[in-house]
Design a protein around this motif. Structure first.
Motif, short mmCIF file in Angstrom:
data_model
loop_
_atom_site.label_atom_id
_atom_site.label_comp_id
_atom_site.label_asym_id
_atom_site.label_seq_id
_atom_site.Cartn_x
_atom_site.Cartn_y
_atom_site.Cartn_z
N SER A 266 0.84 -1.02 0.26
CA SER A 266 -0.16 0.12 0.27
C SER A 266 1.10 1.00 -0.39
N GLU A 344 2.89 -6.41 -7.09
CA GLU A 344 1.54 -7.52 -5.86
C GLU A 344 2.50 -8.85 -6.42
N GLU A 368 -4.91 -4.58 -3.11
CA GLU A 368 -4.88 -4.91 -3.94
C GLU A 368 -3.92 -5.80 -3.89
N THR A 369 -2.88 -5.59 -2.75
CA THR A 369 -1.83 -6.38 -2.27
C THR A 369 -2.83 -7.50 -1.62
P1 ADP Z 1 -3.91 0.07 -1.15
O1 ADP Z 1 -4.76 -0.13 0.56
O2 ADP Z 1 -3.21 1.35 -0.18
O3 ADP Z 1 -4.71 1.00 -2.38
P2 ADP Z 1 -3.04 -1.57 -2.88
O4 ADP Z 1 -2.41 -2.82 -2.37
O5 ADP Z 1 -4.83 -1.68 -2.80
O6 ADP Z 1 -3.56 -0.49 -2.01
O7 ADP Z 1 -2.28 -0.30 -3.99
C1 ADP Z 1 -1.59 -0.13 -4.51
C2 ADP Z 1 -0.96 -0.41 -5.73
O8 ADP Z 1 0.71 0.00 -5.77
C3 ADP Z 1 -0.47 -2.00 -5.96
O9 ADP Z 1 -0.75 -2.54 -6.96
C4 ADP Z 1 0.68 -2.21 -5.30
O10 ADP Z 1 1.12 -3.57 -6.32
C5 ADP Z 1 1.31 -0.34 -6.13
N1 ADP Z 1 2.39 -0.21 -5.42
C6 ADP Z 1 3.50 -0.52 -4.51
N2 ADP Z 1 4.30 0.01 -4.56
C7 ADP Z 1 5.03 0.49 -5.69
C8 ADP Z 1 5.33 1.59 -6.07
N3 ADP Z 1 7.19 1.71 -5.51
N4 ADP Z 1 5.90 1.80 -7.05
C9 ADP Z 1 4.33 1.57 -8.07
N5 ADP Z 1 3.49 1.15 -7.97
C10 ADP Z 1 3.15 0.45 -6.79
#
Ligand code: ADP
Length: 427
Positions: A266, A344, A368-369
């Motif tokens: 996240s 992810e 999503e993670t």
């Molecule tokens: P949240 O619940 O905060 O929305 P999510 O896991 O749903 O978190 O979404 C975060 C998204 O950002 C995921 O698709 C993750 O893979 C992506 N992500 C995480 N770190 C990075 C990064 N350093 N650069 C680009 N994308 C990232």
């Protein structure tokens, strides 16, 4: 095996956990399933929440998924069905709250028949309904920012009007003067509305006491539709009938064991602060560089080699969490969707590797993670335990890798700043 009492259909994954959390707090042993299960449940429970991804899919898809969930719940012999949607009533004139409600009523009572309620109130989370109008905090829904939601803009706070656009059934209101008088008055009003041809009654509720007043009036109703708040008032019905022992332990998770780890994907403000707090406390943390992953580096292998010797010393953190500028730079280089999917996949592979190295308490940050990790671990059912922070309970799940593990799935903005530290303190 005891009898399942309540069967719930939730229109998204974190909403399902939120509902399950409320049911456990109110005294029901609760399991959450990911999608409609293929077989019976793994453990004894009083309630089950089937988590779908049906909030923003086309209405016909949402109906189909929800009916499949209903058929499975009916096969388990549940006494009452609960359709759970968001406490901000996320929907459009095309659905999906109205069409799913109609389809469930048709299936339970016959085409065009039946009666149910609609109530997204969750006062503890500042969602209240007054005179049929939904408030988020101190403002009407359509002034809360929800009017700009990219998928389900909510431009009208009048739920009777909003729902009437989505359903062929007549929508009515049980307003606050009636709710304040208690269960008998609510029951009488519901009966009067039914006599007038109303088939879906929106209910006012502005406090937890209101939820407890509404609960008894819903006893025996085949279908309830609501946010997660109404669930707080339902278990008392089965406690009164003796089907549920009052004060029974509802958190039946096995004791904690094994090593601990956090995997964070996240990039929310809250999660960035939680990562920082973990590092500031001197705990070990490993940052994932998405560009290195894209270049073909063995980042999964490196992270696992780093973690293995540290794990016996306490929980470790592997994170891709970054501030918005850094995320935007990665997205500009790799593409938004590709960057997200790549991170992810990487974090999910690391989570699997950590389980292989003895981790049995895993915290995952990011909606999503969490979905990617749960899928990689082959988790299909989760028992719901004690709440760590509002909306985030500990859960226990069997994995396809062999062992059962404790999992805490935290969506972006949830959790206090010390969340990653306090989850591992003795329960
Ligand atoms: P949240 O619940 O905060 O929305 P999510 O896991 O749903 O978190 O979404 C975060 C998204 O950002 C995921 O698709 C993750 O893979 C992506 N992500 C995480 N770190 C990075 C990064 N350093 N650069 C680009 N994308 C990232």
């Amino acid at each position: 095996m005891n009898k399942l009492l309540l069967g719930c259909i939730a229109d998204d994954f974190t909403g399902a956990t939120d509902l399950a959390n409320n049911l456990v707090r109110a005294g029901m042993r609760t399991l959450q399933t990911i999608g409609v299960p293929e077989g019976p449940l793994h453990a004894e429970a009083d309630a089950v929440v089937v988590a779908l991804k049906s909030r923003t899919v086309p209405a016909a898809d949402a109906v189909q998924q929800s009916l499949a969930a209903l058929r499975w719940l009916q096969a388990q012999g549940v006494q009452q069905v609960y359709f759970k949607y968001c406490s901000t009533f996320d929907s459009t004139p095309a659905g999906n709250i109205g069409p799913v409600t109609d389809a469930l009523l048709d299936a339970l009572h016959g085409a065009g028949q039946g009666f149910t309620i609609a109530c997204p109130a969750f006062p503890e989370n500042k969602r209240t309904v007054f005179k049929g109008h939904l408030f988020a905090g101190d403002v009407l829904l359509n002034e809360s920012g929800m009017q700009n939601h990219p998928l389900t803009p909510m431009t009208d706070a009048n739920l009777v009007r909003v729902l009437q656009q989505q359903t062929t059934r007549k929508v009515g209101l049980v307003s606050y003067e009636v709710v304040a008088q208690g269960p008998q008055a609510i029951t009488r009003r519901l009966q009067a509305l039914q006599a007038e041809g109303v088939q879906i009654a929106v209910l006012d509720a502005i406090s937890n006491e209101d939820l407890m007043r509404i609960g008894p009036a819903l006893r025996g109703m085949a279908l309830v539709t609501a946010g997660s708040g109404i669930a707080i008032g339902l278990p008392q019905n089965w406690q009164a009938s003796g089907a549920l022992a009052p004060g029974q332990a509802s958190d039946l998770l096995p004791p904690f064991e094994g090593l601990g780890a956090v995997v964070s994907g996240s990039c929310s403000v809250a999660t960035n602060a939680q990562v920082l707090a973990f590092k500031r406390a001197g705990r070990p943390a490993f940052a994932i560089d998405p560009v290195a992953v894209a270049a073909g580096d063995d980042v999964v292998g490196s992270a696992l080699c780093w973690a293995e010797p540290l794990l016996p010393g306490g929980p470790v953190l592997v994170y891709a969490t970054a501030a918005s500028q850094a995320v935007q730079a990665v997205q500009a280089q790799l593409g938004v969707a590709e960057a997200g999917a790549l991170v992810e996949r990487t974090l999910a592979a690391i989570a699997s590797g950590l389980i292989g190295r003895g981790v049995r308490r895993l915290v995952v940050a990011g909606g999503e993670t969490s979905g990617a990790v749960v899928q990689a671990l082959g988790v299909r059912q989760m028992a719901i335990g004690a709440q760590i922070d509002p909306g985030v309970p500990w859960t226990w799940a069997r994995t396809a890798l062999g062992p059962g593990i404790h999992l805490a799935l935290k969506s972006g903005n949830f959790g206090s700043e010390d969340f990653f530290l306090k989850t591992f303190e003795a329960p």
